[in-house]
Design an enzyme around this catalytic site. Structure first.
Site, PDB file in Angstrom:
ATOM      1  N   SER A 160       6.979   1.833 -12.108  1.00  0.00           N
ATOM      2  CA  SER A 160       7.035   3.249 -12.464  1.00  0.00           C
ATOM      3  C   SER A 160       8.388   3.462 -13.127  1.00  0.00           C
ATOM      4  CB  SER A 160       6.966   4.094 -11.187  1.00  0.00           C
ATOM      5  OG  SER A 160       7.353   5.428 -11.446  1.00  0.00           O
ATOM      6  N   TYR A 190       9.388   5.533  -1.891  1.00  0.00           N
ATOM      7  CA  TYR A 190       8.521   5.228  -3.040  1.00  0.00           C
ATOM      8  C   TYR A 190       9.381   4.713  -4.203  1.00  0.00           C
ATOM      9  CZ  TYR A 190       5.507   5.679  -7.084  1.00  0.00           C
ATOM     10  OH  TYR A 190       4.809   5.410  -8.239  1.00  0.00           O
TER      11      TYR A 190
HETATM   12  N1  LIG Z   1       0.181   8.693 -11.240  1.00  0.00           N
HETATM   13  C1  LIG Z   1       1.456   8.564 -11.554  1.00  0.00           C
HETATM   14  O1  LIG Z   1       2.120   9.549 -11.930  1.00  0.00           O
HETATM   15  C2  LIG Z   1       2.126   7.231 -11.489  1.00  0.00           C
HETATM   16  C3  LIG Z   1       3.349   7.063 -12.169  1.00  0.00           C
HETATM   17  C4  LIG Z   1       3.982   5.834 -12.109  1.00  0.00           C
HETATM   18  C5  LIG Z   1       3.406   4.792 -11.417  1.00  0.00           C
HETATM   19  N2  LIG Z   1       2.223   4.971 -10.756  1.00  0.00           N
HETATM   20  C6  LIG Z   1       1.657   3.844 -10.008  1.00  0.00           C
HETATM   21  O2  LIG Z   1       0.364   3.568 -10.499  1.00  0.00           O
HETATM   22  C7  LIG Z   1      -0.372   2.876  -9.497  1.00  0.00           C
HETATM   23  C8  LIG Z   1      -1.762   3.469  -9.400  1.00  0.00           C
HETATM   24  O3  LIG Z   1      -1.675   4.794  -8.928  1.00  0.00           O
HETATM   25  P1  LIG Z   1      -2.520   5.989  -9.548  1.00  0.00           P
HETATM   26  O4  LIG Z   1      -1.570   6.926 -10.156  1.00  0.00           O
HETATM   27  O5  LIG Z   1      -3.639   5.476 -10.358  1.00  0.00           O
HETATM   28  O6  LIG Z   1      -3.021   6.698  -8.209  1.00  0.00           O
HETATM   29  P2  LIG Z   1      -4.448   6.758  -7.507  1.00  0.00           P
HETATM   30  O7  LIG Z   1      -5.445   7.392  -8.407  1.00  0.00           O
HETATM   31  O8  LIG Z   1      -4.171   7.400  -6.189  1.00  0.00           O
HETATM   32  O9  LIG Z   1      -4.846   5.231  -7.282  1.00  0.00           O
HETATM   33  C9  LIG Z   1      -4.229   4.443  -6.289  1.00  0.00           C
HETATM   34  C10 LIG Z   1      -5.055   3.191  -6.070  1.00  0.00           C
HETATM   35  O10 LIG Z   1      -4.398   2.404  -5.061  1.00  0.00           O
HETATM   36  C11 LIG Z   1      -5.337   2.037  -4.079  1.00  0.00           C
HETATM   37  N3  LIG Z   1      -4.749   1.950  -2.754  1.00  0.00           N
HETATM   38  C12 LIG Z   1      -3.979   2.856  -2.121  1.00  0.00           C
HETATM   39  N4  LIG Z   1      -3.713   2.465  -0.860  1.00  0.00           N
HETATM   40  C13 LIG Z   1      -4.342   1.266  -0.702  1.00  0.00           C
HETATM   41  C14 LIG Z   1      -4.467   0.357   0.386  1.00  0.00           C
HETATM   42  N5  LIG Z   1      -3.910   0.607   1.589  1.00  0.00           N
HETATM   43  N6  LIG Z   1      -5.186  -0.779   0.205  1.00  0.00           N
HETATM   44  C15 LIG Z   1      -5.771  -1.025  -0.996  1.00  0.00           C
HETATM   45  N7  LIG Z   1      -5.704  -0.199  -2.047  1.00  0.00           N
HETATM   46  C16 LIG Z   1      -4.995   0.935  -1.900  1.00  0.00           C
HETATM   47  C17 LIG Z   1      -6.380   3.164  -4.096  1.00  0.00           C
HETATM   48  O11 LIG Z   1      -7.630   2.651  -3.643  1.00  0.00           O
HETATM   49  P3  LIG Z   1      -8.355   3.113  -2.258  1.00  0.00           P
HETATM   50  O12 LIG Z   1      -7.984   4.527  -1.996  1.00  0.00           O
HETATM   51  O13 LIG Z   1      -9.807   2.868  -2.544  1.00  0.00           O
HETATM   52  O14 LIG Z   1      -7.810   2.162  -1.261  1.00  0.00           O
HETATM   53  C18 LIG Z   1      -6.458   3.518  -5.570  1.00  0.00           C
HETATM   54  O15 LIG Z   1      -7.412   2.718  -6.228  1.00  0.00           O
HETATM   55  C19 LIG Z   1       0.450   2.987  -8.215  1.00  0.00           C
HETATM   56  O16 LIG Z   1       1.120   1.775  -7.973  1.00  0.00           O
HETATM   57  C20 LIG Z   1       1.447   4.097  -8.539  1.00  0.00           C
HETATM   58  O17 LIG Z   1       2.625   3.970  -7.809  1.00  0.00           O
HETATM   59  C21 LIG Z   1       1.567   6.174 -10.789  1.00  0.00           C
END
Ligand SMILES: NC(=O)c1ccc[n+]([C@@H]2O[C@H](COP(=O)([O-])OP(=O)(O)OC[C@H]3O[C@@H](n4cnc5c(N)ncnc54)[C@H](OP(=O)(O)O)[C@@H]3O)[C@@H](O)[C@H]2O)c1
Length: 255
Positions: free
Chosen positions: A130, A143
């Site tokens: 991120s 985080y």
């Molecule tokens: N959205 C943002 O603004 C942003 C910005 C920078 C970086 N990121 C990063 O992008 C990545 C994806 O996040 P996202 O934004 O797409 O959010 P999201 O829609 O909440 O997706 C998160 C994913 O992680 C999985 N996950 C969470 N806890 C888990 C666990 N205990 N075991 C296995 N899988 C797990 C979830 O699957 P289940 O719920 O099915 O387990 C889901 O598929 C993350 O690493 C986040 O830190 C996001």
């Protein structure tokens, strides 16, 4: 070609799955939500799924064991989430689970797949960090710290691979705000306009397939990643505190 994608049930991971599928890749998708995995499998075809909670170390090894003999060409370490709140107030167990997912699971999978990739001198690792990885993040402290780990680990591996003249590559994705389920889980509301998960996924895949180290989508986020180097730590922390404070929910849903 075949990819393992963690956190494929929503957001960036789901979009990465679609992006690779459009390019003809076979997929192995994981996440906790088995129903969501089955739906995506039906939508994309040519996909295997394995439900797993990556907060549990044994489940991380289960996922690796499932993939081991399947000639995976790309590992996408995407699963992750954030927890909002003052460090003395956030729940310790919740945070340790987050560290297990954001750091430990990514660390284990990166090491095991990197060893396999190095043996055959090919393979791509895409680690999702991120823009938070470049900074300290009061009110989302652990985080931000976890994403610093992902970024620094990936940079170090990149240099080791470069010195070894390896054909294995590593890309680190560092997005700013993206429109996903991230906010709901973290209990915040974005103060800046988020970009779409589809845009971020497509951008990341292009960078990974061309073996670039950094995938930093958007000019503003690139400017943040570069500009932070010139700002003293204490001042940067004060600015980040204000940015995070503005995300605090006042509707009772958040922390
Ligand atoms: N959205 C943002 O603004 C942003 C910005 C920078 C970086 N990121 C990063 O992008 C990545 C994806 O996040 P996202 O934004 O797409 O959010 P999201 O829609 O909440 O997706 C998160 C994913 O992680 C999985 N996950 C969470 N806890 C888990 C666990 N205990 N075991 C296995 N899988 C797990 C979830 O699957 P289940 O719920 O099915 O387990 C889901 O598929 C993350 O690493 C986040 O830190 C996001």
């Amino acid at each position: 070609m075949k990819a393992l994608i963690t956190g494929a049930t929503s957001g960036i991971g789901k979009s990465i799955a679609r992006s690779l599928s459009r390019r003809g890749w076979e997929l192995i998708l994981t996440g906790r939500n088995e129903e969501a995995l089955k739906e995506l499998q039906q939508e994309l075809g040519n996909t295997e799924i394995i439900a797993a909670d990556l907060a549990e170390r044994s489940e991380v090894f289960k996922v690796y064991g499932f993939c081991r003999e399947k000639n995976v060409d790309m590992l996408v370490n995407n699963a992750g989430y954030g927890i909002f709140g003052r460090f003395d107030e956030t729940d310790l167990e919740d945070e340790l689970n987050m560290i297990n997912v954001n750091i430990t699971a990514l660390h284990i999978l990166t090491k095991l797949f990197l060893r396999d990739f190095k043996k055959r001198d090919s393979g791509i690792i895409l680690n999702v960090a991120s823009v938070a990885g470049f900074m300290t993040g009061p009110l989302l402290s652990s985080y931000y710290a976890s994403k610093n780990y992902v970024l620094r680990l990936s940079l170090a591996i990149y240099e080791e691979l470069r010195r070894a003249k390896s054909n294995v590559s590593i890309t680190v994705l560092c997005p700013g705000p993206v429109d996903t389920n991230f906010n709901n889980r973290a209990g915040v509301t974005f103060s800046a306009k988020p970009v779409s998960a589809e845009y971020v996924a497509e951008y990341a895949i292009k960078k990974a397939l061309t073996h670039k180290l950094f995938a930093i989508p958007g000019l503003t986020i690139k400017a943040c990643a570069i500009g932070q180097r010139f700002i003293p730590h204490k001042l940067l922390s004060a600015v980040t505190y204000n940015v995070q404070k503005a995300k605090e929910r006042t509707d009772g849903d958040g922390r």
